[in-house]
Design a protein around this motif. Structure first.
Motif, PDB file in Angstrom:
ATOM      1  N   GLY A 389       0.817  -1.227   0.000  1.00 32.40           N
ATOM      2  CA  GLY A 389       0.000   0.000   0.000  1.00 32.40           C
ATOM      3  C   GLY A 389       0.842   1.266   0.000  1.00 32.40           C
ATOM      4  N   LYS A 390       2.148   1.137  -0.190  1.00 32.00           N
ATOM      5  CA  LYS A 390       3.034   2.307  -0.173  1.00 32.00           C
ATOM      6  C   LYS A 390       3.774   2.425  -1.513  1.00 32.00           C
ATOM      7  N   GLY A 391       3.491   3.477  -2.257  1.00 32.44           N
ATOM      8  CA  GLY A 391       4.200   3.709  -3.515  1.00 32.44           C
ATOM      9  C   GLY A 391       5.406   4.616  -3.304  1.00 32.44           C
ATOM     10  N   ILE A 392       6.157   4.802  -4.388  1.00 33.52           N
ATOM     11  CA  ILE A 392       7.333   5.681  -4.294  1.00 33.52           C
ATOM     12  C   ILE A 392       7.143   6.848  -5.254  1.00 33.52           C
ATOM     13  N   LEU A 393       7.344   8.052  -4.739  1.00 30.40           N
ATOM     14  CA  LEU A 393       7.251   9.231  -5.601  1.00 30.40           C
ATOM     15  C   LEU A 393       8.651   9.824  -5.743  1.00 30.40           C
ATOM     16  N   ARG A 394       9.129   9.829  -7.005  1.00 33.52           N
ATOM     17  CA  ARG A 394      10.485  10.335  -7.223  1.00 33.52           C
ATOM     18  C   ARG A 394      10.448  11.700  -7.908  1.00 33.52           C
ATOM     19  N   ASP A 395      11.205  12.607  -7.346  1.00 31.24           N
ATOM     20  CA  ASP A 395      11.349  13.920  -7.987  1.00 31.24           C
ATOM     21  C   ASP A 395      12.474  13.811  -9.008  1.00 31.24           C
ATOM     22  N   MET A 396      12.178  14.090 -10.270  1.00 31.61           N
ATOM     23  CA  MET A 396      13.160  13.831 -11.323  1.00 31.61           C
ATOM     24  C   MET A 396      14.255  14.887 -11.394  1.00 31.61           C
ATOM     25  N   THR A 397      14.014  16.046 -10.772  1.00 31.62           N
ATOM     26  CA  THR A 397      15.072  17.063 -10.798  1.00 31.62           C
ATOM     27  C   THR A 397      16.052  16.808  -9.660  1.00 31.62           C
ATOM     28  N   GLY A 398      15.516  16.748  -8.446  1.00 33.30           N
ATOM     29  CA  GLY A 398      16.398  16.564  -7.292  1.00 33.30           C
ATOM     30  C   GLY A 398      16.744  15.107  -7.034  1.00 33.30           C
ATOM     31  N   LYS A 399      15.990  14.217  -7.671  1.00 31.73           N
ATOM     32  CA  LYS A 399      16.139  12.761  -7.510  1.00 31.73           C
ATOM     33  C   LYS A 399      15.782  12.255  -6.114  1.00 31.73           C
ATOM     34  N   GLU A 403       7.901   8.187   0.277  1.00 27.93           N
ATOM     35  CA  GLU A 403       6.906   7.110   0.267  1.00 27.93           C
ATOM     36  C   GLU A 403       5.516   7.744   0.274  1.00 27.93           C
ATOM     37  N   VAL A 404       4.606   7.229  -0.522  1.00 21.94           N
ATOM     38  CA  VAL A 404       3.248   7.790  -0.532  1.00 21.94           C
ATOM     39  C   VAL A 404       2.225   6.674  -0.354  1.00 21.94           C
ATOM     40  N   ASP A 405       1.163   7.030   0.382  1.00 24.31           N
ATOM     41  CA  ASP A 405       0.121   6.049   0.678  1.00 24.31           C
ATOM     42  C   ASP A 405      -0.755   5.852  -0.566  1.00 24.31           C
ATOM     43  N   LEU A 406      -0.809   4.636  -1.087  1.00 23.13           N
ATOM     44  CA  LEU A 406      -1.555   4.421  -2.341  1.00 23.13           C
ATOM     45  C   LEU A 406      -3.073   4.479  -2.149  1.00 23.13           C
ATOM     46  N   LYS A 407      -3.522   4.289  -0.896  1.00 26.28           N
ATOM     47  CA  LYS A 407      -4.980   4.320  -0.673  1.00 26.28           C
ATOM     48  C   LYS A 407      -5.545   5.735  -0.887  1.00 26.28           C
ATOM     49  N   THR A 408      -4.739   6.714  -0.535  1.00 25.14           N
ATOM     50  CA  THR A 408      -5.206   8.109  -0.687  1.00 25.14           C
ATOM     51  C   THR A 408      -4.344   8.837  -1.719  1.00 25.14           C
ATOM     52  N   ILE A 409      -3.927   8.093  -2.722  1.00 23.43           N
ATOM     53  CA  ILE A 409      -2.915   8.650  -3.624  1.00 23.43           C
ATOM     54  C   ILE A 409      -3.415   9.845  -4.455  1.00 23.43           C
ATOM     55  N   VAL A 410      -4.704   9.837  -4.871  1.00 19.49           N
ATOM     56  CA  VAL A 410      -5.163  10.919  -5.753  1.00 19.49           C
ATOM     57  C   VAL A 410      -5.150  12.277  -5.033  1.00 19.49           C
ATOM     58  N   PRO A 411      -5.841  12.397  -3.864  1.00 18.91           N
ATOM     59  CA  PRO A 411      -5.760  13.701  -3.189  1.00 18.91           C
ATOM     60  C   PRO A 411      -4.333  14.071  -2.776  1.00 18.91           C
ATOM     61  N   ALA A 412      -3.545  13.051  -2.387  1.00 20.89           N
ATOM     62  CA  ALA A 412      -2.163  13.358  -1.970  1.00 20.89           C
ATOM     63  C   ALA A 412      -1.377  13.935  -3.150  1.00 20.89           C
ATOM     64  N   LEU A 413      -1.533  13.319  -4.326  1.00 23.71           N
ATOM     65  CA  LEU A 413      -0.799  13.820  -5.496  1.00 23.71           C
ATOM     66  C   LEU A 413      -1.319  15.182  -5.942  1.00 23.71           C
ATOM     67  N   GLU A 414      -2.641  15.367  -5.843  1.00 25.19           N
ATOM     68  CA  GLU A 414      -3.203  16.682  -6.225  1.00 25.19           C
ATOM     69  C   GLU A 414      -2.529  17.768  -5.397  1.00 25.19           C
ATOM     70  N   ASP A 415      -2.384  17.455  -4.117  1.00 28.94           N
ATOM     71  CA  ASP A 415      -1.770  18.420  -3.206  1.00 28.94           C
ATOM     72  C   ASP A 415      -0.301  18.660  -3.559  1.00 28.94           C
ATOM     73  N   ILE A 416       0.420  17.576  -3.768  1.00 28.48           N
ATOM     74  CA  ILE A 416       1.863  17.696  -4.059  1.00 28.48           C
ATOM     75  C   ILE A 416       2.081  18.404  -5.397  1.00 28.48           C
ATOM     76  N   LEU A 417       1.303  18.025  -6.423  1.00 24.32           N
ATOM     77  CA  LEU A 417       1.530  18.613  -7.755  1.00 24.32           C
ATOM     78  C   LEU A 417       1.146  20.095  -7.783  1.00 24.32           C
ATOM     79  N   LYS A 418       0.111  20.437  -7.011  1.00 28.74           N
ATOM     80  CA  LYS A 418      -0.320  21.836  -6.983  1.00 28.74           C
ATOM     81  C   LYS A 418       0.746  22.704  -6.292  1.00 28.74           C
TER      82      LYS A 418
END
Ligand code: HAM
Length: 420
Positions: A389-399, A403-418
């Protein structure tokens, strides 16, 4: 012989028409939330409607109209703007009898014989809005809020709202007189048109594009210093409403606009990305026009946006965006592939550009693809990650990786990307 379109007139081709449709759909939706209804007026009107309405000394009337005589010798003109036509229709059809406040919008082509250049055409399209029947500052502010609302969700890059007040028949004469007196001994430095304007319509000098005339008016008196009590209070209230709605603006005391019918509030929304044609839209109050064109003494305010200019900016910014996905989802294995299909769908609907792999390739190959596309971030979800249930989010610039929770991945990513 192969025919070509006329200079300054252009086709809107299938690939481009999609973006026009989107802009129109967005406009109609937003106008309806402010209670605007559509009006469609003819493209041809009597020439006198425009010469009287817009003003004889304006560039539009004196140089830019497509005017001709019909077979009976009547002077007709292809409309250079929508306001005069909408006012004519408002008077002719007694639209004021139904509701005291009328809010009308229209979308369509206008014609001005200007020298074509980037952002300037001889046939162009406007989104036009007019509000009749209210003289107060609230309707000015509401129109400006609407103009900003129309543009704010489009990818147009930075825009600046310029604001001015042109006063009223009470206070403008004193300003005109002072301006004429101040500029009298600079007459020789003005172009031939502005030298004439100095006698009849000195405010128009602020509108001249020639550097020499601009220098002359650089230190000239400005209208806001001459506003009467009523105009000044009105203008301050408009600004207060805008501040309450957190709308940024700059006061531009030289903004006179290119049409003679304005009084009190005028505004323009400008960009720095279209060269000399920096106005995306503009408008203002025109309380005397309905009466001038033979109707009742009803106040009004309106604005128009140039669709070609909006679309040029959308395309510029879309290309910039298209080069760089916000996120690449590297899904490995059947289960992650199915789940990531839905994540991508939701995130795209929230406005992010998401790229995925289409071939169930391995991690190395997917990372290579993400890199080639220039993705800012990559979400890695394989069989192990789906299990834990834990995915990995990699920043391609800083590398860096988190770890991100896959159960709540959509709102979490919306927040991070915004928030980057
Ligand atoms: P305008 O400033 O003449 O105002 O035009 C509004 C917008 O139309 C401009 O800001 C610009 O984006 C676009 N536009 C004007 N001329 C051209 C051109 N040759 N090529 C491409 N785009 C152009 C009016 O027309 C007023 N009727 C606005 C208004 C409505 N005021 C009160 N109600």
């Amino acid at each position: 012989m192969e025919f070509q379109s006329i200079k300054g007139f252009k086709d809107i081709l299938p690939g481009e028409s999609v973006i026009w449709q989107q802009l129109e759909a967005e406009t109609r939706k937003k106008f309806s939330t402010f209670g605007f209804e559509e009006i469609k007026t003819p493209i041809v009107e009597r020439t006198e409607l425009f010469s009287r309405g817009i003003g004889q000394e304006t560039d539009i009337v004196s140089k830019e109209m497509y005017s001709f005589e019909d077979s009976k010798g009547r002077g007709l003109t292809l409309r250079p703007e929508a306001t005069a036509s909408v006012v004519r229709a408002y008077i002719q059809n007694r639209l004021y009898q139904a509701f005291p406040v009328q809010k009308l919008y229209s979308i369509g082509p206008m014609f001005r014989h200007e020298r074509p250049q980037k952002g300037r055409f001889r046939q162009f399209h406007q989104i036009n809005a007019e509000l009749f029947g209210d003289a107060g500052p609230k309707s000015d502010a509401e129109m400006i809020v609407l103009a900003v609302f129309l543009l704010q969700d489009l990818p147009l890059g930075p825009l600046t709202l310029h604001l001015n007040s042109l006063g009223c028949p009470e206070c403008r004469p004193a300003f005109k007189k002072t301006l004429q007196e101040t500029l009298a001994d600079k007459r020789d430095h003005l172009c031939a048109d502005c030298a004439k304007r100095l006698d009849f319509n000195p405010l128009r000098i602020f509108d001249c594009k020639l550097e020499t005339c601009r220098e002359v008016v650089f230190e000239a008196p400005v209208i806001v210093d001459f506003l009467c009590g009523e105009c000044s209070a009105h203008f301050h209230r408009v600004q207060a409403y805008l501040e309450d709605c957190e709308i940024d603006y700059v006061l531009n005391s030289k903004l006179v606009r290119g049409l003679d019918y304005y009084n009190k509030t005028t505004f323009e929304i400008q960009t720095e990305h279209l060269g000399a044609q920096n106005a995306v839209g503009g408008g203002g109050r025109y309380d005397g026009l309905v009466k001038l064109l033979g109707g009742p003494d009803h106040p009004a305010i309106g604005f128009a946006m140039g669709m070609e200019r909006i679309i040029a900016l959308m395309e510029m910014n879309r290309t910039a965006q298209a080069g760089k996905p916000d996120l690449f989802i590297a899904a490995i294995g059947e289960e992650a592939d199915r789940a990531s299909f839905v994540w991508a769908d939701r995130l795209r609907k929230s406005g992010f550009r998401i790229e995925v792999d289409y071939g169930l390739h391995g991690l190395k190959s997917q990372m290579k693809k993400a890199d080639r596309l220039g993705a800012e971030k990559v979400l890695i979800a394989g069989d192990d990650e789906m299990k834990s249930g834990k995915g990995i989010l990699r920043d391609m610039t800083g590398k860096e990786q988190i770890e991100v929770d896959l159960k709540t991945i959509v709102p979490a990513l919306e927040d991070i990307l915004k928030n980057g």
